[in-house]
Design a protein around this motif. Sequence first.
Motif, short mmCIF file in Angstrom:
data_model
loop_
_atom_site.label_atom_id
_atom_site.label_comp_id
_atom_site.label_asym_id
_atom_site.label_seq_id
_atom_site.Cartn_x
_atom_site.Cartn_y
_atom_site.Cartn_z
N TYR A 136 0.99 -1.28 0.01
CA TYR A 136 0.03 0.05 -0.07
C TYR A 136 0.81 1.29 -0.22
N ALA A 137 1.98 1.23 0.77
CA ALA A 137 2.85 2.29 0.90
C ALA A 137 3.34 2.57 -0.46
N PHE A 138 3.83 1.60 -1.16
CA PHE A 138 4.22 1.92 -2.47
C PHE A 138 3.53 2.34 -3.40
N THR A 139 2.23 1.80 -3.49
CA THR A 139 1.06 2.39 -4.38
C THR A 139 0.69 3.68 -4.13
N ALA A 140 0.68 4.05 -2.85
CA ALA A 140 0.41 5.30 -2.51
C ALA A 140 1.32 6.60 -2.80
N ALA A 141 2.46 6.04 -2.82
CA ALA A 141 3.66 7.05 -3.01
C ALA A 141 3.57 7.20 -4.89
N ILE A 142 3.39 5.95 -5.46
CA ILE A 142 3.39 6.42 -7.04
C ILE A 142 2.13 7.03 -7.22
N LEU A 143 1.02 6.86 -6.69
CA LEU A 143 -0.13 7.63 -6.98
C LEU A 143 0.07 9.07 -6.61
N ALA A 144 0.82 9.37 -5.61
CA ALA A 144 1.07 10.65 -5.06
C ALA A 144 1.82 11.34 -6.23
N GLU A 145 2.82 10.58 -6.67
CA GLU A 145 3.54 11.26 -7.76
C GLU A 145 2.92 11.31 -8.99
N LEU A 146 1.89 10.75 -9.26
CA LEU A 146 1.06 10.84 -10.43
C LEU A 146 0.25 12.20 -10.29
N ILE A 147 -0.25 12.24 -9.18
CA ILE A 147 -0.86 13.48 -9.19
C ILE A 147 -0.25 14.88 -8.89
N ALA A 148 0.86 14.61 -8.13
CA ALA A 148 1.38 15.82 -7.49
C ALA A 148 2.85 15.79 -7.32
N GLY A 149 3.49 15.00 -8.26
CA GLY A 149 5.04 14.94 -7.87
C GLY A 149 5.68 15.79 -8.84
N ASN A 150 7.11 15.90 -8.41
CA ASN A 150 8.20 16.56 -9.24
C ASN A 150 9.35 15.54 -9.55
N THR A 151 9.19 14.33 -8.80
CA THR A 151 10.23 13.33 -8.88
C THR A 151 9.52 12.19 -8.78
N GLY A 152 10.27 10.96 -9.07
CA GLY A 152 9.71 9.51 -8.80
C GLY A 152 9.21 8.83 -9.95
N ILE A 153 8.87 7.52 -9.75
CA ILE A 153 8.66 6.68 -10.98
C ILE A 153 7.23 7.32 -11.17
N GLY A 154 6.28 7.56 -10.40
CA GLY A 154 5.07 8.12 -10.95
C GLY A 154 5.12 9.32 -11.83
N TYR A 155 6.23 10.09 -11.29
CA TYR A 155 6.29 11.37 -11.97
C TYR A 155 6.89 11.19 -13.43
N LEU A 156 7.65 10.31 -13.49
CA LEU A 156 8.24 9.93 -14.91
C LEU A 156 7.20 9.30 -15.62
N ILE A 157 6.14 8.47 -15.17
CA ILE A 157 5.21 8.18 -16.07
C ILE A 157 4.03 9.16 -16.38
N GLN A 158 3.62 10.07 -15.35
CA GLN A 158 2.92 11.28 -15.70
C GLN A 158 3.44 12.17 -16.62
N SER A 159 4.77 12.76 -16.63
CA SER A 159 5.33 13.70 -17.13
C SER A 159 5.46 12.92 -18.76
N SER A 160 6.09 11.75 -18.72
CA SER A 160 5.92 10.94 -20.14
C SER A 160 4.61 11.24 -20.97
N ALA A 161 3.39 10.74 -20.22
CA ALA A 161 2.17 11.00 -20.75
C ALA A 161 1.73 12.37 -21.24
N GLY A 162 2.25 13.34 -20.17
CA GLY A 162 1.89 14.73 -20.51
C GLY A 162 2.52 15.16 -21.76
N LYS A 163 3.57 14.54 -22.15
CA LYS A 163 4.25 14.97 -23.36
C LYS A 163 3.76 13.75 -24.58
N PHE A 164 2.66 13.08 -24.33
CA PHE A 164 2.26 12.16 -25.35
C PHE A 164 3.40 11.26 -25.72
#
Lengths: 251, 270
Positions: free
Chosen positions: B207-235
């Motif tokens: 749960y901790a791992f999932t929560a960290a990734i989710l938080a990065e997707l929504i509001a991160g500026n670093t992390g694996i979740g941010y990497l996914i989200q910022s790539s998606a933002g650039k298509f």
Amino acid sequence: MRSNMSLFVWRGLLLAVLVAVWQLGGDRTATGWISSPGLVATRLADLASGELWGHVAVTLAEMILGLAIGVPAGVLAGLILGRMPLTALLLRPLIVALYSVPLVTLAPLLILWFGLDMAPKIFLVAGVSFFLLFFNTFAGVQAVDGDQQTTLLLMGASRSEMFLKLVAPASMAWIFAGLKVALPYALIAAVVGEMMAARSGMGSLLTDAAAQIDMTGLYAVLIVLMILGVAVASAASQVEAHVLRWRQAER
Amino acid sequence: MDAPMTSATSTPSQRALAFFQTHRWALMLGRSAVIAACFLAWELASGALASPFFLSSPGAVLALLWNWTVSGLLWRHVGATLLAAGTGYLLGAACGVLAGMVLGLMPRVNAVVAPFISALYALPKIALAPLFVILFGAGLLPKVLIVAITVFFLLLYSTLDGVKDSDRDLKETAEIFGATPSEIVTKILIPGSLPWIFSGLRIAVRYAFTAAILAELIAGNTGIGYLIQSSAGKFNTTGVFAGVLVLVAFSVLFTELLTRTENSALRWRV
């Protein structure tokens, strides 16, 4: 009865104290970061007489449609693969990978594929609930009593009889347990999808309020989300009660 | 474990099953073939079934992953995710166990606050991310808080269950033998609830791992979740798939580590 009464009195008192502290804190600090219960209540009434219901309906529709796709498909896949030990053995690394990965995090990919409307959220809810139900059903089928299977086999049961009379009923408790987990996850998945990119739904209402640094709106939406969460959790515990009734009947 | 059927009744698929179950190398080979087939299907589908814009391709994804690895970008983001998940986990677990113990020992207080706790628990925790970002700024702190809150509730409930379910007879016996309240706490309630706490700690890792990734997707500026989200933002579909593969690798690693420690403990659960 008396102790029950005093319990409610204490709870009411606690709630009153919390609200009063919040109100006082909000009145004392001019910055507005913590807003105040009065402002939030006014905003909630405002929302409730207008746009709120449309957003709630969108979120609920995404959940319901996603569950309607994901749950039956997951149960079916679990029942089928559970009866195919060879395929399951070979697919195991894939199953473990899909089991391990937090599927909600696939939201950006789905939004990339399906756009901003309800479709990516429905697929996200469907995907998450599919795998939760699949894993539980699969585990349920694996846990079917081997002696009972042998007995049925010896009594000359056909494959379909074996399936209908033993495997499906025995997996039922597992399926309901999966459903209990899937319900809150469906809400999380829908809200996460909406927070990332959407024009409507509770998640987009939340991010809109945040983007305008509208703290009162933010707290109001959080309260609505909490109510939604409680409703979903109580639906889930109804499901659990159903499972427990089942297990008691088994004994 | 199902014993292989006797050869008199066995079908080809049962014989194959028995073969794979007894020959580990064949099983490894078969599984590798399945995974290879998946990547091959992906490579073939990309361009044929859907444009590489939507599907990317295994070649492009592996190239990008190699690029990330040698440039050090990957480790920086993985490190950020693990830092947020780890810090939040420790914070949330410590507070959760403490709160669970306190409430478990004061059943009347627990009865009063229980509905408040379950209401907070029912709120999707990730919805707090925008609030935390406004209050504390984007960065490590909101992520840690989201993880900590998620873990807190899990540990609070498992500790409460543990205290409730620890042996009542044992407690009464100790009371009859004249144990003081503090002795009952340290000698019966805490050891009795340890299995529940440990199982909560194990569940909370994921749960901790999932929560960290989710938080990065929504509001991160670093992390694996941010990497996914910022790539998606650039298509950049290749970037999204590469990020998801990193996520898969670490998720599988955690699951493997957890099942290793869990195997003996799982038996009495469910």
